[in-house]
Design an enzyme around this catalytic site. Structure first.
Site, PDB file in Angstrom:
ATOM      1  N   LYS A  69      -1.986  18.503  -0.003  1.00 33.81           N
ATOM      2  CA  LYS A  69      -2.540  17.165   0.223  1.00 33.81           C
ATOM      3  C   LYS A  69      -3.828  17.061  -0.561  1.00 33.81           C
ATOM      4  O   LYS A  69      -4.461  18.076  -0.871  1.00 33.81           O
ATOM      5  CB  LYS A  69      -2.822  16.958   1.717  1.00 33.81           C
ATOM      6  CG  LYS A  69      -2.962  15.512   2.136  1.00 33.81           C
ATOM      7  CD  LYS A  69      -1.622  14.848   2.422  1.00 33.81           C
ATOM      8  CE  LYS A  69      -1.785  13.371   2.695  1.00 33.81           C
ATOM      9  NZ  LYS A  69      -0.547  12.744   3.133  1.00 33.81           N
ATOM     10  N   ASP A 101      -0.992   7.865  -0.309  1.00 36.72           N
ATOM     11  CA  ASP A 101      -1.317   7.925   1.117  1.00 36.72           C
ATOM     12  C   ASP A 101      -2.266   6.742   1.336  1.00 36.72           C
ATOM     13  O   ASP A 101      -2.267   5.798   0.535  1.00 36.72           O
ATOM     14  CB  ASP A 101      -1.965   9.274   1.479  1.00 36.72           C
ATOM     15  CG  ASP A 101      -2.100   9.496   2.983  1.00 36.72           C
ATOM     16  OD1 ASP A 101      -1.098   9.813   3.637  1.00 36.72           O
ATOM     17  OD2 ASP A 101      -3.209   9.323   3.528  1.00 36.72           O
ATOM     18  N   THR A 122       9.013   5.539   4.250  1.00 35.66           N
ATOM     19  CA  THR A 122       8.341   6.088   5.441  1.00 35.66           C
ATOM     20  C   THR A 122       8.582   5.176   6.647  1.00 35.66           C
ATOM     21  O   THR A 122       8.948   5.647   7.734  1.00 35.66           O
ATOM     22  CB  THR A 122       6.844   6.285   5.189  1.00 35.66           C
ATOM     23  OG1 THR A 122       6.677   7.033   3.984  1.00 35.66           O
ATOM     24  CG2 THR A 122       6.186   7.039   6.327  1.00 35.66           C
TER      25      THR A 122
HETATM   26  P1  NDP Z   1      -2.220   2.184   3.605  1.00 34.58           P
HETATM   27  O1  NDP Z   1      -3.501   2.402   2.921  1.00 34.58           O
HETATM   28  O2  NDP Z   1      -1.137   1.455   2.898  1.00 34.58           O
HETATM   29  O3  NDP Z   1      -2.475   1.407   4.996  1.00 34.58           O
HETATM   30  C1  NDP Z   1      -3.299   1.951   5.976  1.00 34.58           C
HETATM   31  C2  NDP Z   1      -3.420   0.932   7.098  1.00 34.58           C
HETATM   32  O4  NDP Z   1      -4.127   1.530   8.181  1.00 34.58           O
HETATM   33  C3  NDP Z   1      -4.235  -0.290   6.685  1.00 34.58           C
HETATM   34  O5  NDP Z   1      -3.812  -1.401   7.439  1.00 34.58           O
HETATM   35  C4  NDP Z   1      -5.656   0.133   7.076  1.00 34.58           C
HETATM   36  O6  NDP Z   1      -6.558  -0.945   7.292  1.00 34.58           O
HETATM   37  C5  NDP Z   1      -5.394   0.883   8.358  1.00 34.58           C
HETATM   38  N1  NDP Z   1      -6.439   1.894   8.561  1.00 34.58           N
HETATM   39  C6  NDP Z   1      -6.796   2.877   7.703  1.00 34.58           C
HETATM   40  N2  NDP Z   1      -7.822   3.586   8.212  1.00 34.58           N
HETATM   41  C7  NDP Z   1      -8.100   3.020   9.401  1.00 34.58           C
HETATM   42  C8  NDP Z   1      -9.043   3.306  10.404  1.00 34.58           C
HETATM   43  N3  NDP Z   1      -9.926   4.313  10.283  1.00 34.58           N
HETATM   44  N4  NDP Z   1      -9.042   2.524  11.524  1.00 34.58           N
HETATM   45  C9  NDP Z   1      -8.164   1.502  11.657  1.00 34.58           C
HETATM   46  N5  NDP Z   1      -7.246   1.180  10.738  1.00 34.58           N
HETATM   47  C10 NDP Z   1      -7.209   1.933   9.633  1.00 34.58           C
HETATM   48  O7  NDP Z   1      -1.720   3.617   4.079  1.00 34.58           O
HETATM   49  P2  NDP Z   1      -0.253   4.077   4.496  1.00 34.58           P
HETATM   50  O8  NDP Z   1       0.456   2.974   5.208  1.00 34.58           O
HETATM   51  O9  NDP Z   1       0.376   4.697   3.324  1.00 34.58           O
HETATM   52  O10 NDP Z   1      -0.590   5.265   5.516  1.00 34.58           O
HETATM   53  C11 NDP Z   1      -0.778   5.036   6.913  1.00 34.58           C
HETATM   54  C12 NDP Z   1      -0.617   6.341   7.667  1.00 34.58           C
HETATM   55  O11 NDP Z   1       0.700   6.877   7.436  1.00 34.58           O
HETATM   56  C13 NDP Z   1      -1.577   7.477   7.269  1.00 34.58           C
HETATM   57  O12 NDP Z   1      -1.846   8.257   8.412  1.00 34.58           O
HETATM   58  C14 NDP Z   1      -0.761   8.282   6.281  1.00 34.58           C
HETATM   59  O13 NDP Z   1      -1.217   9.623   6.198  1.00 34.58           O
HETATM   60  C15 NDP Z   1       0.609   8.193   6.931  1.00 34.58           C
HETATM   61  N6  NDP Z   1       1.734   8.459   6.051  1.00 34.58           N
HETATM   62  C16 NDP Z   1       1.960   7.696   4.933  1.00 34.58           C
HETATM   63  C17 NDP Z   1       3.062   7.938   4.136  1.00 34.58           C
HETATM   64  C18 NDP Z   1       3.420   7.061   2.986  1.00 34.58           C
HETATM   65  O14 NDP Z   1       4.519   7.235   2.441  1.00 34.58           O
HETATM   66  N7  NDP Z   1       2.593   6.108   2.580  1.00 34.58           N
HETATM   67  C19 NDP Z   1       3.968   9.070   4.420  1.00 34.58           C
HETATM   68  C20 NDP Z   1       3.699   9.752   5.667  1.00 34.58           C
HETATM   69  C21 NDP Z   1       2.597   9.469   6.407  1.00 34.58           C
HETATM   70  P3  NDP Z   1      -7.638  -1.319   6.149  1.00 34.58           P
HETATM   71  O15 NDP Z   1      -6.833  -1.891   5.030  1.00 34.58           O
HETATM   72  O16 NDP Z   1      -8.557  -2.279   6.812  1.00 34.58           O
HETATM   73  O17 NDP Z   1      -8.314  -0.031   5.781  1.00 34.58           O
END
Ligand code: NDP
Length: 448
Positions: A129, A169, A212
């Site tokens: 990672k 991510d 995902t």
């Molecule tokens: P994105 O950046 O596309 O979206 C993240 C979302 O979560 C946004 O809506 C963001 O809001 C919100 N967010 C991020 N940090 C915080 C926080 N501290 N408090 C509240 N809301 C928050 O990321 P992904 O959708 O790709 O990833 C989301 C999760 O899924 C992560 O934990 C990632 O590790 C996991 N994941 C992702 C994969 C993938 O294929 N993308 C695969 C497996 C796991 P804002 O825009 O306001 O920051």
């Protein structure tokens, strides 16, 4: 936390002492070691041959400075990381996170989880990672490009299609992957599948964007069906509005559910009529706006500042898809009190250990991230295969592979839990099934 095995308990103490001030890493290791107690007791060689000590120590950590210039001519210096945690069963594989909260402990927790998740997919990929404490929010495309080029100018020395294959991510989507891949290609003068999540015109796989979120719903669907339930007609609360949340919402709705919430780091929306997903996609994927703008189009929906309130919303199924530790004991109690019967983790480690314990004690079906969100990395591995073959599969072919992988993964996690006397505990089952394959490969290599 006391682990019910003296050796593992001592190992946990050493992990905390050697990695001070990294609570997320401690949490991830503690959770895995706790569920491995019956496994090491049945197979003491995992301890005596050093596998347990090795598996909590990354093979390599790369940490570097990332200088870049903004549009006003100011110089910024961020910090980049790549943790190459374990390559026992294949090249390191795992995403890159760009977020101001990124530090070594976050990347280590994510890399550690990735080892078991990748093993669970049944595909030959190790765990890694990376990321940086860079915040793409509010930055122009030019600034994001400059940052990505500087980041890759250092990272390219350590990665490669048979060595380490990063992906996206939080904060790293198709735009960032394009800039990163373009810079790698320029520096190495080669066109290989060194990153996944690429655009469809330059080596990306159909269905990777959706994988995902779709995979999460395929996994949850297996779990629900085994319990005589389904998504059909269920009210679903989702947190986040990024890649995982959007495609979880899409698949849950296709399965007949009514998704009533989505959020971002500012707050959440509640739409009792069901989320208007095309609008969320427009706001987030095209206009890069806040989720609060949803109520400008749908004044009948509610916007609430702050994220934690999302779990106070009555729902049947909860899918936390934003970030780590976003669902705590209060959230779990609210979900239980409102009759929620299933929680499936889309984000990595979104539930605190106290929340997981409360949910499981209340009989709520619980799908752990390691298994439930593995569809993204599994499809990334399918992208690697297509790149190696110089060939493309159709959306339907990739989606079919994804469904099969998620179904097998569910069965393997269930079977491992049952084998070690914890039937129904998918969190323990996922840890065990993911661990055994990696640990056996490590045993085969001797001390390396
Ligand atoms: P994105 O950046 O596309 O979206 C993240 C979302 O979560 C946004 O809506 C963001 O809001 C919100 N967010 C991020 N940090 C915080 C926080 N501290 N408090 C509240 N809301 C928050 O990321 P992904 O959708 O790709 O990833 C989301 C999760 O899924 C992560 O934990 C990632 O590790 C996991 N994941 C992702 C994969 C993938 O294929 N993308 C695969 C497996 C796991 P804002 O825009 O306001 O920051």
């Amino acid at each position: 936390m006391r682990i019910a095995n003296d050796y593992l308990n001592g190992l946990m103490e050493r992990v905390i002492a050697r990695n001070p001030a990294e609570p997320e890493f401690h949490q991830a290791v503690g959770e895995v070691l706790t569920s491995l107690v019956p496994v090491v007791e049945a197979n003491p060689a995992y301890i005596t041959e050093g596998v347990m000590d090795c598996i909590v120590e990354p093979e390599r950590i790369i940490k570097f400075r990332v200088p870049w210039e903004d549009e006003q001519g100011n110089i910024h210096v961020n910090r980049g990381f790549r943790v190459q945690f374990n390559s026992a069963i294949g090249p390191y594989k795992g995403g890159l996170r760009f977020h101001p909260t990124v530090y070594e402990g976050i990347v280590k927790f994510l890399g550690f989880e990735q080892i078991f998740k990748n093993s669970l997919t049944g595909l030959p990929i190790g765990g890694g990672k990376g990321g940086a404490d860079f915040d793409p929010k509010g930055r122009s495309d030019l600034e994001v490009m400059r940052f990505c080029q500087s980041f890759m100018t250092e990272l390219f020395k350590y990665i490669g299609p048979d060595t380490d294959v990063p992906a996206g991510d939080i904060g790293v989507g198709s735009r960032e992957i394009g800039y990163l891949f373009g810079q790698y290609k320029r520096l190495r003068n080669e066109f290989t599948g060194v990153l996944t999540g690429k655009g469809l015109t330059y080596g990306g796989s159909l269905a990777r964007t959706e994988a995902t979120g779709y995979g999460l719903c395929y996994f949850a669907d297996c779990m629900l069906r085994d319990a005589g339930r389904s998504f059909d007609g269920a009210a679903v609360a989702i947190s986040g509005s990024g890649n995982v949340a959007i495609y979880a919402c899409e698949k849950a709705a296709q399965f007949g559910a009514r998704v009533v919430t989505m959020s971002d780091s500012g707050g959440f929306i509640y739409d009792k009529n069901g989320i208007d997903l095309p609008l969320v996609k427009e706001l987030k994927e095209v206009r890069r706006q806040r989720i609060s703008a949803y109520v400008d189009v749908h004044p009948e929906a509610e916007y609430h500042p702050g994220c934690a309130g999302v779990w106070q919303t009555p729902c049947d199924i909860a899918l936390p898809c934003a970030t780590q530790n976003e669902l705590d004991l209060n959230g779990a109690r609210a979900l239980i009190g409102n009759g929620c019967y299933a929680v499936a983790e889309g984000a990595n480690m979104p539930c605190t250990p106290e929340a997981v314990e409360a949910l499981q004690a209340a009989g709520v079906l619980f799908a752990p991230a390691k298994a439930a969100n593995a569809g993204g990395v599994a499809t990334s591995a399918l992208e690697m295969s297509q790149n190696s073959m110089r060939f493309y599969w159709t959306f339907e072919e990739v989606d079919e592979h994804l469904k099969t992988i998620m179904t097998d993964l569910y069965r393997n996690a269930s079977a491992a839990a049952a084998q070690y006397g914890m039937a129904g505990n998918l969190a323990a089952g996922a840890n065990i099934a993911g661990f055994v394959k990696v640990a056996d490969a490590m045993l085969a290599y001797g001390i390396v």
